[in-house]
Design a protein around this motif. Structure first.
Motif, PDB file in Angstrom:
ATOM      1  N   GLN A 151     -42.733  10.771 -10.679  1.00  0.00           N
ATOM      2  CA  GLN A 151     -41.482  10.042 -10.719  1.00  0.00           C
ATOM      3  C   GLN A 151     -40.359  10.883 -11.337  1.00  0.00           C
ATOM      4  OE1 GLN A 151     -41.288   6.652  -9.397  1.00  0.00           O
ATOM      5  NE2 GLN A 151     -43.063   7.708  -8.557  1.00  0.00           N
ATOM      6  N   ALA A 152     -39.333  11.126 -10.545  1.00  0.00           N
ATOM      7  CA  ALA A 152     -38.127  11.789 -11.005  1.00  0.00           C
ATOM      8  C   ALA A 152     -36.964  11.150 -10.250  1.00  0.00           C
ATOM      9  CB  ALA A 152     -38.194  13.295 -10.745  1.00  0.00           C
ATOM     10  N   PHE A 153     -35.746  11.277 -10.787  1.00  0.00           N
ATOM     11  CA  PHE A 153     -34.664  10.437 -10.282  1.00  0.00           C
ATOM     12  C   PHE A 153     -33.367  11.196 -10.085  1.00  0.00           C
ATOM     13  CE2 PHE A 153     -37.622   7.910 -12.744  1.00  0.00           C
ATOM     14  CZ  PHE A 153     -38.073   7.064 -11.737  1.00  0.00           C
ATOM     15  N   ASN A 154     -32.523  10.601  -9.258  1.00  0.00           N
ATOM     16  CA  ASN A 154     -31.227  11.136  -8.918  1.00  0.00           C
ATOM     17  C   ASN A 154     -30.217   9.995  -9.039  1.00  0.00           C
ATOM     18  OD1 ASN A 154     -28.961  11.554  -6.870  1.00  0.00           O
ATOM     19  ND2 ASN A 154     -29.935  13.553  -6.763  1.00  0.00           N
ATOM     20  N   ILE A 155     -29.144  10.224  -9.801  1.00  0.00           N
ATOM     21  CA  ILE A 155     -28.063   9.246  -9.893  1.00  0.00           C
ATOM     22  C   ILE A 155     -26.770   9.939  -9.466  1.00  0.00           C
ATOM     23  CG2 ILE A 155     -26.737   7.705 -11.378  1.00  0.00           C
ATOM     24  CD1 ILE A 155     -29.100   7.399 -13.180  1.00  0.00           C
ATOM     25  N   ARG A 156     -26.196   9.443  -8.413  1.00  0.00           N
ATOM     26  CA  ARG A 156     -24.917   9.961  -7.904  1.00  0.00           C
ATOM     27  C   ARG A 156     -24.947  11.477  -7.682  1.00  0.00           C
ATOM     28  NH1 ARG A 156     -20.193   6.751 -11.322  1.00  0.00           N
ATOM     29  NH2 ARG A 156     -20.493   4.697 -10.368  1.00  0.00           N
ATOM     30  N   GLY A 157     -26.108  12.000  -7.261  1.00  0.00           N
ATOM     31  CA  GLY A 157     -26.203  13.413  -6.941  1.00  0.00           C
ATOM     32  C   GLY A 157     -26.798  14.269  -8.029  1.00  0.00           C
ATOM     33  N   PHE A 158     -27.021  13.731  -9.233  1.00  0.00           N
ATOM     34  CA  PHE A 158     -27.622  14.500 -10.319  1.00  0.00           C
ATOM     35  C   PHE A 158     -29.109  14.232 -10.382  1.00  0.00           C
ATOM     36  CE2 PHE A 158     -23.210  14.338 -11.569  1.00  0.00           C
ATOM     37  CZ  PHE A 158     -22.988  15.622 -12.026  1.00  0.00           C
ATOM     38  N   ASP A 207     -27.963  24.086  -7.167  1.00  0.00           N
ATOM     39  CA  ASP A 207     -29.343  23.631  -7.332  1.00  0.00           C
ATOM     40  C   ASP A 207     -29.442  22.315  -8.084  1.00  0.00           C
ATOM     41  OD1 ASP A 207     -30.327  25.744  -5.966  1.00  0.00           O
ATOM     42  OD2 ASP A 207     -30.849  26.947  -7.719  1.00  0.00           O
ATOM     43  N   GLY A 208     -28.512  22.033  -8.985  1.00  0.00           N
ATOM     44  CA  GLY A 208     -28.579  20.794  -9.760  1.00  0.00           C
ATOM     45  C   GLY A 208     -28.124  19.578  -8.985  1.00  0.00           C
ATOM     46  N   ILE A 209     -27.629  19.764  -7.747  1.00  0.00           N
ATOM     47  CA  ILE A 209     -27.106  18.666  -6.945  1.00  0.00           C
ATOM     48  C   ILE A 209     -28.010  18.436  -5.741  1.00  0.00           C
ATOM     49  CG2 ILE A 209     -25.203  17.928  -5.475  1.00  0.00           C
ATOM     50  CD1 ILE A 209     -24.473  17.815  -8.369  1.00  0.00           C
ATOM     51  N   SER A 210     -28.377  17.199  -5.518  1.00  0.00           N
ATOM     52  CA  SER A 210     -29.114  16.812  -4.320  1.00  0.00           C
ATOM     53  C   SER A 210     -28.537  15.486  -3.857  1.00  0.00           C
ATOM     54  CB  SER A 210     -30.610  16.665  -4.628  1.00  0.00           C
ATOM     55  OG  SER A 210     -31.327  16.306  -3.471  1.00  0.00           O
TER      56      SER A 210
END
Length: 672
Positions: A89-96, A572-575
């Motif tokens: 489990q890992a997460f992305n909020i608004r591209g971070f 790299d820090g943006i998805s």
């Protein structure tokens, strides 16, 4: 390239079929506008000038999650990065949040108010037993950083576990519940028991135990995606004693998972043949241990200017990786051994009620200090050992007048990071600081309609990986500057009641401009492993809308995120996540029966590597039976089917795929 669903079409679809500003507290009671926890006083979501979503206990029971990702997937602006595995489990909020080590550093993850710290390579970022959660609150954007920690460029995920009051029936001295469940994908079974006590002398306590037997996750074709085979017990203990104006409370959570021939890479699986000659990441006997302990002293006298709390907390997450039984799937020696992520924190804060007859005013101020240690039993340039010491002060003012709400905040934090002796290629001690002001306004145009806006500046200080990583022979990066984010939000909030039902909607538009963004180079010495980029911009919008009548609740959540980058390449820090709409309909048959459907409709997305992730539609259904009398009273039978159509799909934020196929789950709950 496949045709892409229009973002405008997603917005129109959601507006026509009004996820949820509603929260359900009982089978027959839907509460419009869930309560949002604030330092000063509790407020409903429509009165908060910030983008926030609350998933309460009733909605958690409706989802019946196997992992925290199944909860957050329904929140607008939030997307999963890892796999369907409990440990991925890992997460992305608004591209971070991109799934690599330290990529979630722009998201603050908390449980019962304590920050979780874990940054391991391809092994998820958060381990929590969802059966003990009563509430998950997601605050999107940097405006949450004042109270919860610096660097929250993406936002805050705040989880709360059950309290005695949540378990004990009104007028009783004790109460609890027992729950059993089974899922087909991943093939798993679990059982839990939790009990609460209280007495007239101001004492209350909670004790809970849960055990999960976790198996493999499979895709829509039945092929194994991730092997998470393990037995995973979880312990929850809480106690509180009040002494007049004073109180003392303590809590402890302990998750201990023993994996057998478990995929080292819990985000992507084995990936045999990822590049020529690659045998895969391997399988091992992996122990995952997650601990959260806290001791609190509180003082709340009659004086409204004093409501003080001092908290000493300790969190630690470890991974102990050993070779598995299959010699054909070895784990690289540099990835073996034990890695610990320990965090001590001492925090003191006071909430002063400075209200007068003309307005309400709550001022929260405090200070904290932290000790963060990252250790490894195996020396590895891709996982440098280091310790970080930090201290911060903060203040948040919340003023509410007749029609105007004004929130202003300020946080200042310093930290000092020092590499361990095992980091032979750098002995640089790095000092950095963060200065984070914010202001948010809301004006009520009428009893139903409000406008709001906010401006926040956030600094994310470099992590241990970013400072000292030497993977592939790259040089360390001690000269990194802090990332600087400037976030602007505007929006509308609307609630309405009529004979036809109740409705609520909240629309937020945002722009987050990041300068000195830290990105990975993948270079070799003397090229640093990480450098700063000049600028990147993320912008988008989120819409939450709900409508309720006596028997039906319709809800929608829409999120749109896009980015502009100086060099036309995504850092790299943006998805970037899929633009998507989550639509739900729940029917309440008067208490004994409930049923519903949730549909996720996602647009396609171009990836950083030039590939395209197609759009998809996934549908989940559930039905609940809760007898109201007789021997079965107090029992709930829940049947759910996730991904009913067994859709083959991969979310844009996932490093690889596909997502799990159909899952049938049955849960039996008995309250006492």
């Amino acid at each position: 390239m496949s045709p892409r669903p229009s973002v405008l079409l997603l917005l129109l679809t959601s507006a026509a079929a009004p996820h949820a500003l509603f929260a359900q507290t009982a089978p027959s009671t839907i509460v419009l506008d869930p309560v949002v926890l604030r330092a000063g006083t509790e407020k409903v979501a429509s009165q908060v000038p910030q983008s926030v979503t609350v998933v309460d206990e009733a909605e958690l029971n409706q989802i019946a999650p196997d992992n925290i990702g199944q909860v957050l997937d329904r929140v607008p602006g939030v997307a999963g990065v890892g796999s369907g595995s409990f440990f991925g489990q890992a997460f992305n909020i608004r591209g971070f949040g991109a799934g690599l080590a330290a990529s979630e550093s722009g998201i603050v993850q908390m449980i019962d108010g304590e920050e979780k710290y874990y940054e391991s390579y391809r092994q998820g970022s958060l381990f929590v037993e969802p059966d003990f959660l009563k509430r998950v609150e997601v605050l999107r954007g940097p405006g949450a950083s004042t109270l919860y920690g610096s660097g929250a460029l993406g936002g805050v995920i705040a989880m709360e576990t059950l309290e005695a009051a949540d378990l004990i029936p009104e007028g009783a001295a004790q109460g609890g519940r027992v729950r059993l469940g089974y899922d087909t994908n991943p093939d798993s079974a679990f059982g839990s028991a939790i009990w609460g006590w209280r007495n007239d002398s101001g004492f209350e306590a909670v004790a809970g135990f849960a055990l999960r037997k976790l198996g493999d996750s499979t895709d829509s074709n039945g092929d194994v995606i991730v092997r998470a085979d393990s037995t995973t017990p979880n312990l929850l203990l809480k106690a509180k004693q009040s002494f007049g104006d004073h109180y003392v409370e303590a809590s402890y959570q302990h998750l201990e998972a023993k994996g057998r021939d478990q995929d080292f890479n819990q985000l992507e699986g084995a990936q045999v043949g990822l590049f020529p000659g690659f045998p895969g990441w391997g399988v091992g006997d992996i122990t995952t241990r997650d601990q959260t302990a806290r001791l609190v002293w509180g003082y709340d006298p009659a004086d409204p200017r004093i409501n003080m709390k001092v908290t000493l907390s300790y969190t630690n997450t470890i991974k102990d990786v050993r070779q598995g039984d299959d010699p054909a799937e070895p784990i690289m020696s540099s990835l073996l051994g034990r890695r610990d992520y320990g965090l001590w924190k001492l925090k003191a804060q006071n909430v002063a009620d400075l209200s007068s007859g003309a307005f309400s005013h709550f001022l929260t101020f405090g200070a904290e200090t932290l000790w963060q240690d990252r250790t490894s039993s195996v020396t590895s340039s891709s996982h440098p050992e280091a310790k970080t010491r930090g201290a911060g002060i903060f203040a948040l003012s919340e003023i509410e007048m007749d029609r105007l709400t004004v929130n202003t905040g300020l946080r200042y934090e310093r930290q000092r990071t020092e590499p361990a002796d095992s980091v032979t290629y750098s002995d640089d001690v790095v000092k950095s600081s963060s200065f984070e002001p914010q202001i948010a306004l809301m004006y009520r145009l009428s009893d139903d309609l409000s406008v709001f806006g906010s401006l926040a500046r956030v600094n994310r200080m470099p992590t241990v990986d970013e400072l000292y990583d030497g993977f592939r022979g790259a040089a360390p990066s001690p000269d990194l500057r802090t990332e600087k984010g400037r976030n602007v939000e505007i929006g509308l909030s609307w609630t309405h009641q009529s004979d036809a039902g109740e409705a609520a909607a909240k629309l937020t538009l945002f722009q987050n401009r990041i300068t000195d963004m830290i990105v990975r180079t993948d270079g070799v010495a003397p090229t640093p492993a990480y450098v700063n980029l000049d600028r990147a911009t993320l912008r988008g919008g989120e819409l939450e809308a709900s409508w309720r009548s006596d028997a039906w609740t319709l809800a929608a959540a829409v999120s749109v995120v896009n980015g502009a980058f100086d060099d036309d390449d995504m850092p790299d820090g943006i998805s970037l996540p899929n633009d998507r709409a989550v639509l739900s309909a729940v029917w309440d048959g008067g208490g004994a029966w409930r049923a519903g459907i949730t549909s996720t409709l996602a647009a396609g997305r171009d990836k950083q590597d030039g590939t395209y992730r197609g759009g998809y539609g996934v549908h989940d259904i559930f039905a609940e039976w809760t007898p109201q009398d007789g021997a079965m009273a107090g029992t709930t039978v829940h049947l759910g089917i996730d991904n009913v159509t067994n859709r083959d799909y991969t979310p844009a934020t996932w490093m690889t795929g596909p997502a799990p196929g159909r899952n049938v789950k049955l849960t039996l709950t008995r309250k006492f």
